[in-house]
Design an enzyme around this catalytic site. Structure first.
Site, PDB file in Angstrom:
ATOM      1  N   GLU A 262      -9.887 -40.581   6.260  1.00  0.00           N
ATOM      2  CA  GLU A 262      -9.579 -39.438   5.400  1.00  0.00           C
ATOM      3  C   GLU A 262      -8.969 -39.932   4.089  1.00  0.00           C
ATOM      4  OE1 GLU A 262      -7.124 -36.710   7.611  1.00  0.00           O
ATOM      5  OE2 GLU A 262      -8.638 -36.474   9.186  1.00  0.00           O
ATOM      6  N   HIS A 286      -8.617 -31.339   6.854  1.00  0.00           N
ATOM      7  CA  HIS A 286      -7.395 -31.552   7.659  1.00  0.00           C
ATOM      8  C   HIS A 286      -6.308 -30.517   7.304  1.00  0.00           C
ATOM      9  CE1 HIS A 286      -5.112 -34.810  10.084  1.00  0.00           C
ATOM     10  NE2 HIS A 286      -4.614 -33.605  10.329  1.00  0.00           N
TER      11      HIS A 286
HETATM   12  N1  NAD Z   1      -5.711 -30.470  12.333  1.00  0.00           N
HETATM   13  C1  NAD Z   1      -4.418 -30.541  12.082  1.00  0.00           C
HETATM   14  O1  NAD Z   1      -3.965 -30.295  10.977  1.00  0.00           O
HETATM   15  C2  NAD Z   1      -3.473 -30.896  13.194  1.00  0.00           C
HETATM   16  C3  NAD Z   1      -2.149 -30.404  13.161  1.00  0.00           C
HETATM   17  C4  NAD Z   1      -1.301 -30.675  14.234  1.00  0.00           C
HETATM   18  C5  NAD Z   1      -1.761 -31.477  15.291  1.00  0.00           C
HETATM   19  N2  NAD Z   1      -3.022 -31.972  15.277  1.00  0.00           N
HETATM   20  C6  NAD Z   1      -3.535 -32.800  16.395  1.00  0.00           C
HETATM   21  O2  NAD Z   1      -3.784 -31.960  17.508  1.00  0.00           O
HETATM   22  C7  NAD Z   1      -3.729 -32.729  18.701  1.00  0.00           C
HETATM   23  C8  NAD Z   1      -2.977 -31.979  19.785  1.00  0.00           C
HETATM   24  O3  NAD Z   1      -1.650 -31.714  19.369  1.00  0.00           O
HETATM   25  P1  NAD Z   1      -0.591 -31.050  20.377  1.00  0.00           P
HETATM   26  O4  NAD Z   1       0.642 -30.756  19.589  1.00  0.00           O
HETATM   27  O5  NAD Z   1      -1.221 -29.963  21.144  1.00  0.00           O
HETATM   28  O6  NAD Z   1      -0.331 -32.294  21.343  1.00  0.00           O
HETATM   29  P2  NAD Z   1       0.332 -32.263  22.793  1.00  0.00           P
HETATM   30  O7  NAD Z   1       0.866 -33.639  23.009  1.00  0.00           O
HETATM   31  O8  NAD Z   1       1.210 -31.101  22.971  1.00  0.00           O
HETATM   32  O9  NAD Z   1      -0.937 -32.038  23.769  1.00  0.00           O
HETATM   33  C9  NAD Z   1      -1.914 -33.024  23.987  1.00  0.00           C
HETATM   34  C10 NAD Z   1      -2.468 -32.832  25.392  1.00  0.00           C
HETATM   35  O10 NAD Z   1      -3.565 -33.726  25.588  1.00  0.00           O
HETATM   36  C11 NAD Z   1      -3.465 -34.260  26.894  1.00  0.00           C
HETATM   37  N3  NAD Z   1      -4.212 -35.494  26.949  1.00  0.00           N
HETATM   38  C12 NAD Z   1      -3.848 -36.735  26.532  1.00  0.00           C
HETATM   39  N4  NAD Z   1      -4.838 -37.610  26.730  1.00  0.00           N
HETATM   40  C13 NAD Z   1      -5.865 -36.919  27.276  1.00  0.00           C
HETATM   41  C14 NAD Z   1      -7.173 -37.282  27.709  1.00  0.00           C
HETATM   42  N5  NAD Z   1      -7.612 -38.543  27.594  1.00  0.00           N
HETATM   43  N6  NAD Z   1      -7.956 -36.314  28.251  1.00  0.00           N
HETATM   44  C15 NAD Z   1      -7.499 -35.040  28.368  1.00  0.00           C
HETATM   45  N7  NAD Z   1      -6.264 -34.644  27.976  1.00  0.00           N
HETATM   46  C16 NAD Z   1      -5.471 -35.570  27.423  1.00  0.00           C
HETATM   47  C17 NAD Z   1      -1.975 -34.410  27.132  1.00  0.00           C
HETATM   48  O11 NAD Z   1      -1.665 -34.522  28.507  1.00  0.00           O
HETATM   49  C18 NAD Z   1      -1.425 -33.146  26.479  1.00  0.00           C
HETATM   50  O12 NAD Z   1      -1.356 -32.085  27.396  1.00  0.00           O
HETATM   51  C19 NAD Z   1      -3.126 -34.060  18.291  1.00  0.00           C
HETATM   52  O13 NAD Z   1      -4.156 -35.014  18.149  1.00  0.00           O
HETATM   53  C20 NAD Z   1      -2.536 -33.799  16.945  1.00  0.00           C
HETATM   54  O14 NAD Z   1      -2.504 -34.963  16.153  1.00  0.00           O
HETATM   55  C21 NAD Z   1      -3.889 -31.681  14.262  1.00  0.00           C
END
Ligand code: NAD
Length: 402
Positions: A262, A286
């Site tokens: 990005e 993003h």
């Molecule tokens: N697009 C955006 O602007 C933006 C903003 C915030 C967060 N995010 C991204 O969103 C994602 C999720 O964020 P969150 O706050 O919900 O995280 P979180 O840690 O609360 O939830 C992640 C979940 O994924 C599960 N997990 C981990 N590895 C896994 C796998 N291999 N298979 C299946 N499940 C798996 C975990 O057990 C957990 O329940 C992150 O990658 C974060 O970086 C993106």
């Protein structure tokens, strides 16, 4: 009462954070840009709490210069810009805001689900180009369709709840056991989720296990005409395999907010992805978590963590420190101690307290492999004397009376 704690806020942190820290009686300086290393090093004299966002690099040299630094607040989600381990070894706790923008991401996902099932991106673009194409072909209601959530954490679980309001059936796959909210249900494998889902939305973190976890094999196992949404991390999906599945019609569309690479700054041209120009593909830069509400929530969350750390020593929400939180008891006097995690520290500390003829009302210690973090409440107001003596112990990294 001593001098007010000195706070430096950089990078245009939300006003709500500045207000909250000033209301707490702290001496707050605000600079709206990020500072380069040389300038930051000069600005840190006397600063105890530092607030940054993603651009300011907190290098070992910056930490070395921050002789009075107690904590760094990252008013964002990521903490890659901070040398976390060197900070921990200097007794500097780092806080971030992991939850504050999760609702914003969940809302974007819901919008995208409807957009994909109505080919809204394409119709909007055509209208701007002067093309009137009134079609029902390929347009569907989302009611009754199955949404598969991969990663049922803070974002995935909120998406599930919101999607149910649309009458969707929600299933999820997670490596950890998670409490299902609403009427959704877990499935035992990613394979089962892919077989059943009309929409697959990814919400896993970036880890070695999730890197490339959505490759050609997973994409091809999705139902014919299904939709893929990636608002998680760009490295999770093989973007060429996704482009191929969109081109040959295996997938009915995709919404992508994150990319393997990005740009670091906004620009009006030059961004390239194999997904550009494909039908029913929503591309966003993003922006999942980028709302004013999220910025404000981040401001509150991190300012609160910094205040609680300064006022009570609580490290709840830290990303590099042992977590200790001890409720304040009126009539007691608190001190905190960060020390090298070697045997005998508690014995030495307790002796310093008894040397002052004081009694320990409460004590809480947590350690990691490098450091120990101790919060201690005394019945007598001898904390300054005990802290002075603690600072002479070779094991002490930071000692502070609160
Ligand atoms: N697009 C955006 O602007 C933006 C903003 C915030 C967060 N995010 C991204 O969103 C994602 C999720 O964020 P969150 O706050 O919900 O995280 P979180 O840690 O609360 O939830 C992640 C979940 O994924 C599960 N997990 C981990 N590895 C896994 C796998 N291999 N298979 C299946 N499940 C798996 C975990 O057990 C957990 O329940 C992150 O990658 C974060 O970086 C993106």
């Amino acid at each position: 009462m001593g001098a007010p704690l000195k706070v430096l806020l950089l990078e245009n942190i939300h006003q709500v954070a500045e207000d909250q820290l000033r209301d707490e009686g702290f001496d707050v300086t605000r600079i709206d840009a990020s500072l380069k290393e040389d300038e930051l090093v000069q600005r840190l004299a006397g600063v105890q709490l530092l607030g940054i966002r993603s651009k300011t690099q907190i290098t070992p040299r910056v930490l070395e210069a921050g002789k009075d630094l107690l904590a760094v607040g990252a008013f964002c989600i990521g903490t890659n810009q901070i040398a976390l381990e060197p900070a921990m070894k200097r007794g500097i706790s780092v806080f971030n805001a992991p939850f504050s923008n999760t609702r914003s991401v969940a809302e974007l996902v819901i919008a995208e689900i409807v957009m994909l099932s109505r080919q809204l991106g394409d119709r909007v673009r055509e209208m701007h180009q002067g093309k009137w194409r009134k079609l029902a072909t390929g347009s569907h209601e989302v009611r009754g369709k199955t949404l598969g959530v991969v990663g049922y954490g803070h974002i995935g679980s909120q998406v599930g709840i919101l999607a149910e309001f649309f009458g969707m059936r929600v299933i999820y796959y997670d490596v950890a056991t998670k409490l299902p909210l609403g009427n959704c249900s877990p499935v035992a494998s990613l394979e089962l989720l892919l077989q059943q889902s009309d929409f697959v939305t990814l919400h896993v973190p970036e880890t070695p296990q999730t890197k490339g976890m959505f490759g050609q094999a997973q994409i091809r196992r999705m139902k014919l005409g299904a939709y893929l949404l990636n608002n998680a991390r760009g490295t999770v999906v093989d973007i060429d395999a996704l482009a191929a599945a969109l081109k040959d019609g295996h997938l009915g569309g995709a919404a992508v907010d994150v990319y393997p690479e990005e740009p670091v700054a906004n620009s009006s041209e030059g961004f390239k992805t194999p997904l550009q120009g494909l039908g029913n593909v929503i591309l966003t830069p993003h922006i999942g978590g980028s709302t004013l509400e999220a910025q404000e929530a981040i401001g509150r969350e991190v300012a609160t963590s910094l205040t609680r750390f300064a006022r009570s020593g609580a490290t709840t929400g830290t990303v590099n420190f042992p977590i200790v939180e001890l409720p304040l008891t009126p009539g007691t006097f608190r001190l905190v101690n960060v020390h090298h995690n070697v045997p005998g520290v508690l014995r030495d500390v307790n002796k310093l307290v008894s040397d002052q003829s004081a009694n320990i009302h409460a004590q809480m210690l947590s350690t990691n492999s490098d450091i120990g973090y101790l919060i201690m409440d005394l019945d007598n107001n001898v904390t300054e004397a005990v802290v002075e003596a603690m600072r002479k112990l070779p094991t002490t990294i930071v000692a502070r009376a609160i």
